[in-house]
Design a protein around this motif. Structure first.
Motif, PDB file in Angstrom:
ATOM      1  N   LEU A   2       0.839  -1.198   0.000  1.00 27.01           N
ATOM      2  CA  LEU A   2       0.000   0.000   0.000  1.00 27.01           C
ATOM      3  C   LEU A   2       0.873   1.247   0.000  1.00 27.01           C
ATOM      4  N   LYS A   3       1.875   1.239   0.878  1.00 23.34           N
ATOM      5  CA  LYS A   3       2.771   2.380   1.032  1.00 23.34           C
ATOM      6  C   LYS A   3       3.557   2.651  -0.245  1.00 23.34           C
ATOM      7  N   LYS A   4       3.901   1.584  -0.967  1.00 24.80           N
ATOM      8  CA  LYS A   4       4.682   1.734  -2.197  1.00 24.80           C
ATOM      9  C   LYS A   4       3.813   2.153  -3.386  1.00 24.80           C
ATOM     10  N   GLY A   5       2.509   2.198  -3.189  1.00 23.71           N
ATOM     11  CA  GLY A   5       1.624   2.632  -4.269  1.00 23.71           C
ATOM     12  C   GLY A   5       1.223   1.535  -5.233  1.00 23.71           C
ATOM     13  N   VAL A   6       1.332   0.296  -4.802  1.00 20.84           N
ATOM     14  CA  VAL A   6       0.931  -0.832  -5.652  1.00 20.84           C
ATOM     15  C   VAL A   6      -0.588  -0.848  -5.786  1.00 20.84           C
ATOM     16  N   ILE A   7      -1.079  -1.033  -7.030  1.00 22.86           N
ATOM     17  CA  ILE A   7      -2.526  -1.115  -7.261  1.00 22.86           C
ATOM     18  C   ILE A   7      -2.856  -2.391  -8.057  1.00 22.86           C
ATOM     19  N   GLY A   8      -4.141  -2.676  -8.148  1.00 22.97           N
ATOM     20  CA  GLY A   8      -4.620  -3.912  -8.770  1.00 22.97           C
ATOM     21  C   GLY A   8      -3.882  -4.375 -10.011  1.00 22.97           C
ATOM     22  N   PRO A   9      -3.819  -3.547 -11.077  1.00 24.03           N
ATOM     23  CA  PRO A   9      -3.186  -3.987 -12.333  1.00 24.03           C
ATOM     24  C   PRO A   9      -1.727  -4.419 -12.174  1.00 24.03           C
ATOM     25  N   HIS A  10      -1.039  -3.886 -11.159  1.00 20.49           N
ATOM     26  CA  HIS A  10       0.353  -4.300 -10.935  1.00 20.49           C
ATOM     27  C   HIS A  10       0.449  -5.805 -10.653  1.00 20.49           C
ATOM     28  N   PHE A  11      -0.596  -6.347 -10.044  1.00 25.17           N
ATOM     29  CA  PHE A  11      -0.561  -7.780  -9.727  1.00 25.17           C
ATOM     30  C   PHE A  11      -0.562  -8.638 -10.993  1.00 25.17           C
ATOM     31  N   GLU A  12      -1.187  -8.128 -12.052  1.00 23.28           N
ATOM     32  CA  GLU A  12      -1.162  -8.838 -13.339  1.00 23.28           C
ATOM     33  C   GLU A  12       0.233  -8.779 -13.966  1.00 23.28           C
ATOM     34  N   VAL A  13       0.913  -7.663 -13.755  1.00 23.11           N
ATOM     35  CA  VAL A  13       2.282  -7.511 -14.273  1.00 23.11           C
ATOM     36  C   VAL A  13       3.210  -8.520 -13.604  1.00 23.11           C
ATOM     37  N   VAL A  14       3.130  -8.586 -12.283  1.00 23.01           N
ATOM     38  CA  VAL A  14       3.993  -9.509 -11.541  1.00 23.01           C
ATOM     39  C   VAL A  14       3.655 -10.963 -11.892  1.00 23.01           C
ATOM     40  N   LYS A  15       2.358 -11.220 -12.102  1.00 18.54           N
ATOM     41  CA  LYS A  15       1.948 -12.576 -12.505  1.00 18.54           C
ATOM     42  C   LYS A  15       2.566 -12.964 -13.846  1.00 18.54           C
ATOM     43  N   GLU A  16       2.435 -12.069 -14.815  1.00 16.41           N
ATOM     44  CA  GLU A  16       2.992 -12.334 -16.147  1.00 16.41           C
ATOM     45  C   GLU A  16       4.512 -12.542 -16.072  1.00 16.41           C
ATOM     46  N   ALA A  17       5.175 -11.714 -15.279  1.00 11.98           N
ATOM     47  CA  ALA A  17       6.633 -11.840 -15.125  1.00 11.98           C
ATOM     48  C   ALA A  17       7.002 -13.166 -14.456  1.00 11.98           C
ATOM     49  N   LEU A  18       6.222 -13.552 -13.456  1.00 13.86           N
ATOM     50  CA  LEU A  18       6.464 -14.822 -12.762  1.00 13.86           C
ATOM     51  C   LEU A  18       6.337 -15.990 -13.741  1.00 13.86           C
ATOM     52  N   LEU A  19       5.262 -15.999 -14.522  1.00 13.13           N
ATOM     53  CA  LEU A  19       5.024 -17.111 -15.462  1.00 13.13           C
ATOM     54  C   LEU A  19       6.093 -17.161 -16.551  1.00 13.13           C
ATOM     55  N   ARG A  20       6.479 -15.982 -17.062  1.00 16.75           N
ATOM     56  CA  ARG A  20       7.533 -15.949 -18.087  1.00 16.75           C
ATOM     57  C   ARG A  20       8.855 -16.449 -17.529  1.00 16.75           C
ATOM     58  N   THR A  21       9.146 -16.066 -16.289  1.00 15.04           N
ATOM     59  CA  THR A  21      10.398 -16.483 -15.656  1.00 15.04           C
ATOM     60  C   THR A  21      10.418 -18.001 -15.457  1.00 15.04           C
ATOM     61  N   ILE A  22       9.288 -18.553 -15.056  1.00 15.11           N
ATOM     62  CA  ILE A  22       9.186 -20.000 -14.860  1.00 15.11           C
ATOM     63  C   ILE A  22       9.368 -20.726 -16.195  1.00 15.11           C
ATOM     64  N   LYS A  23       8.720 -20.204 -17.221  1.00  7.67           N
ATOM     65  CA  LYS A  23       8.810 -20.827 -18.551  1.00  7.67           C
ATOM     66  C   LYS A  23      10.258 -20.883 -19.022  1.00  7.67           C
ATOM     67  N   GLU A  24      10.942 -19.752 -18.861  1.00  5.79           N
ATOM     68  CA  GLU A  24      12.332 -19.664 -19.284  1.00  5.79           C
ATOM     69  C   GLU A  24      13.233 -20.587 -18.452  1.00  5.79           C
ATOM     70  N   ALA A  25      12.995 -20.612 -17.142  1.00  7.05           N
ATOM     71  CA  ALA A  25      13.849 -21.405 -16.254  1.00  7.05           C
ATOM     72  C   ALA A  25      13.635 -22.913 -16.449  1.00  7.05           C
ATOM     73  N   MET A  26      12.409 -23.309 -16.729  1.00  2.00           N
ATOM     74  CA  MET A  26      12.095 -24.736 -16.806  1.00  2.00           C
ATOM     75  C   MET A  26      12.364 -25.338 -18.181  1.00  2.00           C
ATOM     76  N   GLY A  27      12.419 -24.500 -19.201  1.00  2.00           N
ATOM     77  CA  GLY A  27      12.736 -24.996 -20.545  1.00  2.00           C
ATOM     78  C   GLY A  27      11.853 -26.144 -20.975  1.00  2.00           C
ATOM     79  N   GLU A  28      12.480 -27.259 -21.325  1.00  2.00           N
ATOM     80  CA  GLU A  28      11.794 -28.462 -21.824  1.00  2.00           C
ATOM     81  C   GLU A  28      10.742 -29.000 -20.864  1.00  2.00           C
ATOM     82  N   GLN A  29      10.982 -28.777 -19.576  1.00  2.00           N
ATOM     83  CA  GLN A  29      10.080 -29.348 -18.579  1.00  2.00           C
ATOM     84  C   GLN A  29       8.821 -28.509 -18.372  1.00  2.00           C
ATOM     85  N   TYR A  30       8.806 -27.341 -19.001  1.00  2.00           N
ATOM     86  CA  TYR A  30       7.648 -26.460 -18.853  1.00  2.00           C
ATOM     87  C   TYR A  30       6.433 -27.053 -19.563  1.00  2.00           C
ATOM     88  N   SER A  31       5.262 -26.864 -18.972  1.00  7.36           N
ATOM     89  CA  SER A  31       4.037 -27.338 -19.604  1.00  7.36           C
ATOM     90  C   SER A  31       2.877 -26.394 -19.290  1.00  7.36           C
TER      91      SER A  31
END
Ligand code: HEM
Ligand code: ISQ
Length: 154
Positions: A99-128
């Motif tokens: 709250l103090k940092k000014g995070v709002i709803g849409p930011h959570f979608e950004v972090v979600k997308e970044a998390l999923l992309r990072t997992i995809k890249e890290a897992m490579g062949e094992q990603y599904s």
């Protein structure tokens, strides 16, 4: 729908594998957040006095890894209890910091997308698709708990 044992296993196993490379994982995750939302730069103390992403910032590493860990824990709880339970103190702290940092709803979608992309890249062949869906559901439930707390504290 309920969170299955297979989904819990997918999240747990991929996290076990990804955590072997914490320095790269945390950096990729953070860089991807800023790639998607450059304006979020100003929110993070790690970037205070420079435009460069610091490559060995203990705070950046610790916070980034906590997002993965907490999402993994959320998956375990979803399977065990059907809901995400976070200790009162942890939730209150996360609510107030964001709250103090000014995070709002849409930011959570950004972090979600970044998390999923990072997992995809890290897992490579094992990603599904199933792996992505499991992380995605666990993240959504965790984010909902933090957003609800932020609303309460606002
Ligand atoms: C700080 C986790 C979503 C931006 C933190 C911290 C944790 C955390 C553990 C450290 C708290 C402390 O200092 O005690 C999470 C989790 C999230 C989430 C689990 C979602 C499920 C977001 C989102 C944003 C964001 C959507 C916005 C882009 C920040 C910022 C800080 C922070 C700016 C302060 C970092 C600093 O300068 O020290 N987060 N976060 N977080 N988070 Fe998040
Ligand atoms: C804090 N909150 C969400 C995501 C993050 C990624 C990297 C560093 C800190 C973070």
């Amino acid at each position: 729908g309920g969170f299955t044992e297979e989904q819990e296993t997918l999240v747990k196993q991929s996290w076990e594998s990804m955590k072997l490379n914490v320095p790269e994982l945390s950096l990729r995750f953070f860089s991807t957040i800023l790639e998607i939302a450059p304006a979020a730069k100003g929110m993070f103390s790690f970037l205070k006095d420079s435009d460069e992403i610091p490559h060995n910032n203990p705070k950046l590493k610790a916070h980034a890894i906590k997002v993965f860990k907490m999402t993994c824990e959320a998956a375990i709880q979803l399977r065990e209890k059907g809901e995400v339970v976070i200790s009162e103190n942890t939730l209150k702290n996360l609510g107030s910091v964001h709250l103090k940092k000014g995070v709002i709803g849409p930011h959570f979608e950004v972090v979600k997308e970044a998390l999923l992309r990072t997992i995809k890249e890290a897992m490579g062949e094992q990603y599904s698709e199933e792996m992505e869906k499991a992380w995605s559901e666990a993240y959504d439930q965790l984010a909902a708990a933090i957003k609800a707390e932020m609303k309460e504290e606002a």
